[in-house]
Design an enzyme around this catalytic site. Structure first.
Site, PDB file in Angstrom:
ATOM      1  N   ARG A  45       0.844  -1.211   0.000  1.00 41.07           N
ATOM      2  CA  ARG A  45       0.000   0.000   0.000  1.00 41.07           C
ATOM      3  C   ARG A  45       0.875   1.255   0.000  1.00 41.07           C
ATOM      4  NH1 ARG A  45      -3.993  -0.649   4.801  1.00 41.07           N
ATOM      5  NH2 ARG A  45      -4.790   1.383   4.154  1.00 41.07           N
ATOM      6  N   ASN A  90      -8.732   8.173   6.779  1.00 40.01           N
ATOM      7  CA  ASN A  90      -7.703   7.749   5.840  1.00 40.01           C
ATOM      8  C   ASN A  90      -6.323   7.780   6.495  1.00 40.01           C
ATOM      9  OD1 ASN A  90      -9.795   7.637   4.069  1.00 40.01           O
ATOM     10  ND2 ASN A  90      -9.317   9.574   3.050  1.00 40.01           N
ATOM     11  N   VAL A  91      -5.518   6.800   6.126  1.00 39.06           N
ATOM     12  CA  VAL A  91      -4.161   6.702   6.699  1.00 39.06           C
ATOM     13  C   VAL A  91      -3.116   7.076   5.648  1.00 39.06           C
ATOM     14  CG1 VAL A  91      -4.879   4.919   8.334  1.00 39.06           C
ATOM     15  CG2 VAL A  91      -3.978   4.231   6.110  1.00 39.06           C
ATOM     16  N   HIS A 123      -7.457   7.208  12.413  1.00 37.42           N
ATOM     17  CA  HIS A 123      -7.008   5.816  12.244  1.00 37.42           C
ATOM     18  C   HIS A 123      -5.505   5.745  12.032  1.00 37.42           C
ATOM     19  CE1 HIS A 123     -11.321   4.575  10.855  1.00 37.42           C
ATOM     20  NE2 HIS A 123     -11.232   4.707  12.149  1.00 37.42           N
ATOM     21  N   CYS A 162       7.377   1.372  17.449  1.00 31.42           N
ATOM     22  CA  CYS A 162       8.108   0.208  17.963  1.00 31.42           C
ATOM     23  C   CYS A 162       7.219  -0.576  18.924  1.00 31.42           C
ATOM     24  CB  CYS A 162       9.369   0.683  18.696  1.00 31.42           C
ATOM     25  SG  CYS A 162      10.287  -0.677  19.447  1.00 31.42           S
ATOM     26  N   CYS A 203       9.510  -0.368  22.537  1.00 27.21           N
ATOM     27  CA  CYS A 203       9.671   0.862  23.334  1.00 27.21           C
ATOM     28  C   CYS A 203       8.623   1.914  23.011  1.00 27.21           C
ATOM     29  CB  CYS A 203      11.079   1.448  23.115  1.00 27.21           C
ATOM     30  SG  CYS A 203      11.311   2.220  21.502  1.00 27.21           S
ATOM     31  N   GLU A 223     -22.451   6.589  -3.272  1.00 27.74           N
ATOM     32  CA  GLU A 223     -23.654   5.760  -3.048  1.00 27.74           C
ATOM     33  C   GLU A 223     -24.256   6.137  -1.697  1.00 27.74           C
ATOM     34  OE1 GLU A 223     -21.788   1.922  -2.940  1.00 27.74           O
ATOM     35  OE2 GLU A 223     -20.667   2.445  -1.126  1.00 27.74           O
ATOM     36  N   ALA A 270     -16.444  13.109  -5.017  1.00 29.88           N
ATOM     37  CA  ALA A 270     -15.938  14.143  -4.100  1.00 29.88           C
ATOM     38  C   ALA A 270     -15.080  15.152  -4.853  1.00 29.88           C
ATOM     39  CB  ALA A 270     -15.124  13.483  -2.992  1.00 29.88           C
TER      40      ALA A 270
HETATM   41  C1  BV8 Z   1     -12.784  -0.085  18.103  1.00 31.26           C
HETATM   42  C2  BV8 Z   1      -6.575   1.700   9.566  1.00 31.26           C
HETATM   43  C3  BV8 Z   1     -13.039  -0.334  20.425  1.00 31.26           C
HETATM   44  C4  BV8 Z   1      -5.932   0.439   9.157  1.00 31.26           C
HETATM   45  C5  BV8 Z   1      -8.955   1.264   9.759  1.00 31.26           C
HETATM   46  C6  BV8 Z   1     -18.766  -5.942  14.379  1.00 31.26           C
HETATM   47  C7  BV8 Z   1     -17.871  -6.975  14.247  1.00 31.26           C
HETATM   48  C8  BV8 Z   1     -16.497  -6.782  14.444  1.00 31.26           C
HETATM   49  C9  BV8 Z   1     -15.999  -5.530  14.804  1.00 31.26           C
HETATM   50  C10 BV8 Z   1     -16.922  -4.518  14.922  1.00 31.26           C
HETATM   51  C11 BV8 Z   1     -18.277  -4.694  14.715  1.00 31.26           C
HETATM   52  N1  BV8 Z   1     -18.894  -3.493  14.891  1.00 31.26           N
HETATM   53  C12 BV8 Z   1     -17.985  -2.573  15.196  1.00 31.26           C
HETATM   54  C13 BV8 Z   1     -16.779  -3.186  15.231  1.00 31.26           C
HETATM   55  C14 BV8 Z   1     -15.548  -2.590  15.555  1.00 31.26           C
HETATM   56  C15 BV8 Z   1     -14.740  -2.229  14.307  1.00 31.26           C
HETATM   57  C16 BV8 Z   1     -15.592  -1.919  13.095  1.00 31.26           C
HETATM   58  O1  BV8 Z   1     -16.142  -0.846  12.990  1.00 31.26           O
HETATM   59  N2  BV8 Z   1     -15.684  -2.899  12.175  1.00 31.26           N
HETATM   60  C17 BV8 Z   1     -16.468  -2.690  10.971  1.00 31.26           C
HETATM   61  C18 BV8 Z   1     -15.783  -3.385   9.793  1.00 31.26           C
HETATM   62  C19 BV8 Z   1     -17.875  -3.234  11.220  1.00 31.26           C
HETATM   63  N3  BV8 Z   1     -14.065  -1.030  14.698  1.00 31.26           N
HETATM   64  C20 BV8 Z   1     -12.889  -1.139  15.326  1.00 31.26           C
HETATM   65  O2  BV8 Z   1     -12.331  -2.193  15.548  1.00 31.26           O
HETATM   66  C21 BV8 Z   1     -12.287   0.181  15.763  1.00 31.26           C
HETATM   67  N4  BV8 Z   1     -11.882   0.084  17.134  1.00 31.26           N
HETATM   68  O3  BV8 Z   1     -13.951  -0.293  17.900  1.00 31.26           O
HETATM   69  O4  BV8 Z   1     -12.216   0.018  19.359  1.00 31.26           O
HETATM   70  C22 BV8 Z   1     -12.762  -1.784  20.620  1.00 31.26           C
HETATM   71  C23 BV8 Z   1     -11.589  -2.117  21.267  1.00 31.26           C
HETATM   72  C24 BV8 Z   1     -11.336  -3.466  21.492  1.00 31.26           C
HETATM   73  C25 BV8 Z   1     -12.233  -4.457  21.052  1.00 31.26           C
HETATM   74  C26 BV8 Z   1     -13.404  -4.081  20.372  1.00 31.26           C
HETATM   75  C27 BV8 Z   1     -13.668  -2.731  20.142  1.00 31.26           C
HETATM   76  C28 BV8 Z   1     -11.072   0.508  14.928  1.00 31.26           C
HETATM   77  C29 BV8 Z   1     -11.525   0.848  13.532  1.00 31.26           C
HETATM   78  C30 BV8 Z   1     -10.321   1.341  12.742  1.00 31.26           C
HETATM   79  C31 BV8 Z   1      -9.882   0.264  11.793  1.00 31.26           C
HETATM   80  N5  BV8 Z   1      -8.798   0.782  10.952  1.00 31.26           N
HETATM   81  N6  BV8 Z   1      -7.927   1.713   9.036  1.00 31.26           N
HETATM   82  C32 BV8 Z   1      -5.579   0.493   7.696  1.00 31.26           C
HETATM   83  O5  BV8 Z   1      -6.103   1.353   6.954  1.00 31.26           O
HETATM   84  O6  BV8 Z   1      -4.776  -0.353   7.300  1.00 31.26           O
HETATM   85  S1  BV8 Z   1     -10.518   1.368   9.117  1.00 31.26           S
HETATM   86  C33 BV8 Z   1     -10.481   1.459   7.427  1.00 31.26           C
HETATM   87  O7  BV8 Z   1     -11.858   1.542   7.054  1.00 31.26           O
HETATM   88  C34 BV8 Z   1      -9.847   2.707   6.841  1.00 31.26           C
HETATM   89  O8  BV8 Z   1      -9.333   3.601   7.792  1.00 31.26           O
HETATM   90  C35 BV8 Z   1     -11.018   3.349   6.131  1.00 31.26           C
HETATM   91  O9  BV8 Z   1     -10.909   4.691   6.070  1.00 31.26           O
HETATM   92  C36 BV8 Z   1     -12.098   2.909   7.025  1.00 31.26           C
HETATM   93  C37 BV8 Z   1     -13.488   3.149   6.644  1.00 31.26           C
HETATM   94  O10 BV8 Z   1     -13.644   2.788   5.318  1.00 31.26           O
HETATM   95  P1  BV8 Z   1     -14.071   3.971   4.334  1.00 31.26           P
HETATM   96  O11 BV8 Z   1     -13.086   5.079   4.480  1.00 31.26           O
HETATM   97  O12 BV8 Z   1     -15.493   4.310   4.544  1.00 31.26           O
HETATM   98  O13 BV8 Z   1     -13.818   3.323   2.938  1.00 31.26           O
HETATM   99  P2  BV8 Z   1     -14.816   2.355   2.156  1.00 31.26           P
HETATM  100  O14 BV8 Z   1     -14.041   1.724   1.051  1.00 31.26           O
HETATM  101  O15 BV8 Z   1     -15.545   1.487   3.131  1.00 31.26           O
HETATM  102  O16 BV8 Z   1     -15.906   3.344   1.542  1.00 31.26           O
HETATM  103  C38 BV8 Z   1     -15.515   4.299   0.581  1.00 31.26           C
HETATM  104  C39 BV8 Z   1     -16.783   5.057   0.232  1.00 31.26           C
HETATM  105  O17 BV8 Z   1     -16.438   6.075  -0.694  1.00 31.26           O
HETATM  106  C40 BV8 Z   1     -17.817   4.186  -0.450  1.00 31.26           C
HETATM  107  O18 BV8 Z   1     -19.086   4.451   0.126  1.00 31.26           O
HETATM  108  C41 BV8 Z   1     -17.787   4.636  -1.908  1.00 31.26           C
HETATM  109  O19 BV8 Z   1     -19.065   4.615  -2.505  1.00 31.26           O
HETATM  110  C42 BV8 Z   1     -17.328   6.054  -1.780  1.00 31.26           C
HETATM  111  N7  BV8 Z   1     -16.567   6.556  -2.920  1.00 31.26           N
HETATM  112  C43 BV8 Z   1     -15.718   5.876  -3.736  1.00 31.26           C
HETATM  113  N8  BV8 Z   1     -15.182   6.732  -4.635  1.00 31.26           N
HETATM  114  C44 BV8 Z   1     -15.697   7.956  -4.362  1.00 31.26           C
HETATM  115  C45 BV8 Z   1     -16.574   7.857  -3.277  1.00 31.26           C
HETATM  116  N9  BV8 Z   1     -17.248   8.908  -2.784  1.00 31.26           N
HETATM  117  C46 BV8 Z   1     -17.038  10.102  -3.372  1.00 31.26           C
HETATM  118  N10 BV8 Z   1     -16.211  10.281  -4.412  1.00 31.26           N
HETATM  119  C47 BV8 Z   1     -15.529   9.240  -4.940  1.00 31.26           C
HETATM  120  N11 BV8 Z   1     -14.712   9.442  -5.991  1.00 31.26           N
HETATM  121 ZN    ZN Z   2      12.097   0.589  20.202  1.00 34.33          ZN
END
Ligand code: BV8
Ligand code: ZN
Length: 243
Positions: free
Chosen positions: A70, A102-103, A119, A127, A130, A215, A231
């Site tokens: 990535r 976004n990251v 995020h 690390c 540490c 969407e 966007a």
């Molecule tokens: C937490 C970093 C407390 C990493 C990311 C049920 C089951 C299991 C888990 C859960 C659950 N319900 C809730 C959870 C918790 C989970 C979660 O939400 N899961 C989801 C999948 C259901 N959340 C977590 O785990 C969070 N932490 O809850 O802590 C906790 C603590 C301990 C134990 C439990 C809970 C942490 C969430 C952070 C995860 N990290 N990223 C990496 O990137 O490598 S999230 C990842 O998804 C990205 O950051 C991304 O930004 C994010 C969201 O996705 P979107 O940005 O929305 O992107 P996506 O592709 O989905 O959508 C794009 C949209 O754009 C689409 O709608 C598309 O139509 C539109 N689009 C496309 N092109 C365009 C456009 N719009 C306009 N113009 C265009 N041109």
């Molecule tokens: Zn270190």
């Protein structure tokens, strides 16, 4: 669409405080793959399987392969008009906060200043021994990068699924959502929590909500205005010609 853009533009012109929540859709027109779109798959893995502490504990080299892939991809991408429009909006609004899921770091690259990367950032590594965090723009960090200070294994400084967000950053995001008069939710499928709930927080704080997305999403019914489109085409329309 025209009336929605014009009424949102007028509302923004009169707003003291604005918060924007962005997702992968804002970087899509830069060529950065979104998470849940058709290009969301990587080597028949879902990002949600690899972006977890369990995956990293089990196979850190595979997870670093995913992040190096990535990083290599994003390193070649430029900001797009969506990023640029948001930097312009920040200059036009007295109190502006950009909350991003976004990251990829493209908002900072575009010149946005008040950015909350809830995020984390793919260009930062932490690390595991540490805790030292470093910024490194090298596309490929190697299969098992180690800490210069203590030799510990580095991990990407991003928030994985199942991990808590940085409480300080999350609190700032919640405050911005509570205090804003308008929240724009742009380019996110609004399925990831707690980010998606910031729209509810803004609503309960009395803000006007507008969604700009390709969407509809689970949060669309919450919105005062929903503009379906790109966007990179819609955001510039909101900031052009502010007399
Ligand atoms: C937490 C970093 C407390 C990493 C990311 C049920 C089951 C299991 C888990 C859960 C659950 N319900 C809730 C959870 C918790 C989970 C979660 O939400 N899961 C989801 C999948 C259901 N959340 C977590 O785990 C969070 N932490 O809850 O802590 C906790 C603590 C301990 C134990 C439990 C809970 C942490 C969430 C952070 C995860 N990290 N990223 C990496 O990137 O490598 S999230 C990842 O998804 C990205 O950051 C991304 O930004 C994010 C969201 O996705 P979107 O940005 O929305 O992107 P996506 O592709 O989905 O959508 C794009 C949209 O754009 C689409 O709608 C598309 O139509 C539109 N689009 C496309 N092109 C365009 C456009 N719009 C306009 N113009 C265009 N041109
Ligand atoms: Zn270190």
């Amino acid at each position: 669409m025209e009336t929605s853009i014009n009424s949102l533009k007028e509302a923004l012109k009169n707003a003291e405080r604005v918060a924007v929540l962005t997702g992968a859709g804002v970087s899509a027109e830069s060529g950065v793959p979104t998470f849940r779109g058709a290009d969301g798959l990587w080597k028949n893995y879902q990002a949600t399987e690899l972006a977890t502490p369990e995956a990293f504990a089990k196979d850190p080299e595979l997870v670093w392969e995913f992040y190096n892939w990535r990083r290599g991809l994003i390193a070649q991408k430029a900001c797009n008009p969506a990023h640029t429009a948001l930097t312009a909006l920040e200059r036009l609004i007295p109190d502006f906060t950009l909350i991003t899921q976004n990251v990829d770091g493209l908002h900072l690259l575009a010149g946005s200043r008040h950015v909350l990367e809830i995020h984390g950032n793919i260009w930062r590594a932490r690390c595991t021994r540490c805790g030292k965090e470093t910024m490194d723009r090298a596309p490929d960090m190697g299969r098992r990068p180690t800490c210069a200070a203590c030799g510990g294994l580095l991990r990407p400084a991003v928030v994985w699924f199942g991990e808590s967000l940085d409480p300080r950053i999350l609190r700032q995001a919640i405050e911005a959502a509570q205090q804003c008069r308008i929240m724009l939710v742009v380019g996110t499928s609004s399925v990831v929590q707690p980010a998606a709930s910031l729209a509810f927080t803004a609503k309960s704080g009395g803000a006007m909500l507008a969604e700009i997305n390709l969407e509809k999403t689970p949060n669309s019914d919450l919105m005062d205005i929903v503009i379906l489109g790109k966007a990179g085409e819609i955001l510039p329309r909101l900031v052009e010609g502010w007399a």
